[in-house]
Design an enzyme around this catalytic site. Structure first.
Site, PDB file in Angstrom:
ATOM      1  N   SER A   1      -9.370  14.480  48.247  1.00  0.00           N
ATOM      2  CA  SER A   1     -10.104  15.558  47.832  1.00  0.00           C
ATOM      3  C   SER A   1      -8.837  16.404  47.346  1.00  0.00           C
ATOM      4  O   SER A   1      -9.311  17.087  46.450  1.00  0.00           O
ATOM      5  CB  SER A   1     -11.120  16.223  49.467  1.00  0.00           C
ATOM      6  OG  SER A   1     -11.168  15.736  49.893  1.00  0.00           O
ATOM      7  N   THR A   2      -7.734  16.472  48.224  1.00  0.00           N
ATOM      8  CA  THR A   2      -7.265  17.306  47.035  1.00  0.00           C
ATOM      9  C   THR A   2      -5.469  16.736  46.528  1.00  0.00           C
ATOM     10  O   THR A   2      -5.035  15.763  46.970  1.00  0.00           O
ATOM     11  CB  THR A   2      -6.782  18.829  47.911  1.00  0.00           C
ATOM     12  OG1 THR A   2      -5.651  18.327  49.360  1.00  0.00           O
ATOM     13  CG2 THR A   2      -7.316  19.561  48.474  1.00  0.00           C
TER      14      THR A   2
END
Length: 179
Positions: free
Chosen positions: A10-11
């Protein structure tokens, strides 16, 4: 039949390499990886690339179904696209085989739980923001327009559209600054 992998975190502070290694060890000839949120499909260029590349008889492999999609709608859309192409989906950590009725049902259940988890996370975030606001620790994001400048131009008799054009911002930003 060829196996192709898709990995996602996600990041940018998360590492996708473990997923890539596992997908290669599972026999994936090509692995596409990206660091982008899975809550929406927009902006996931590597996913779009692998989906465009897959052909009938191929297999798309992920480590977990939540790497592919976080909402049941996106998951169902992706699975439908794969089905139309004659491509199967396999998750290494879950008993998913889209070629069977049980596998399809299990996939749908996992998608529901992934979406549920995302909604719980959003609720917890909103609770934290509400608490921080009540304690005076949360001020929201900084204004995207110079509020003083907007008010000054308004006091000079300029209209909202004129102010927005002069500052290079949207009219809604001007209205918010005037509240």
């Amino acid at each position: 039949m060829a196996a192709y992998g898709y990995a996602r975190v996600s990041t940018t502070d998360q590492d996708v390499s473990l997923q890539v290694e596992r997908l290669k060890a599972a026999g994936c000839e090509v692995v596409r990886a990206e660091q982008v949120t899975g809550t929406k499909r927009d902006g996931r260029s590597e996913l779009e690339t692998v989906l465009a590349f897959l052909r009938a008889g191929d297999e798309l492999v992920v480590t977990k179904v939540d790497r592919l999609a976080r909402s049941i709608g996106d998951l169902q859309q992706i699975v439908q696209e794969l089905r139309q192409k004659g491509v199967t989906l396999k998750a290494l950590d879950q008993p998913i085989d889209t070629g069977t009725a049980a596998g399809k049902a299990f996939l749908d259940m996992l998608g529901v739980f992934a979406e549920f988890e995302t909604n719980l996370r959003k609720e917890r975030q909103m609770e934290g923001i509400t608490k921080a606001k009540a304690e005076g620790r949360y001020k929201g994001r900084k204004p995207s327009v110079p509020v003083d400048e907007v008010r000054k131009l308004k006091a000079e008799g300029k209209g909202v559209s004129e102010i927005a054009k002069a500052l290079g911002v949207g009219r809604s930003s001007v209205y918010r600054a005037l509240e």
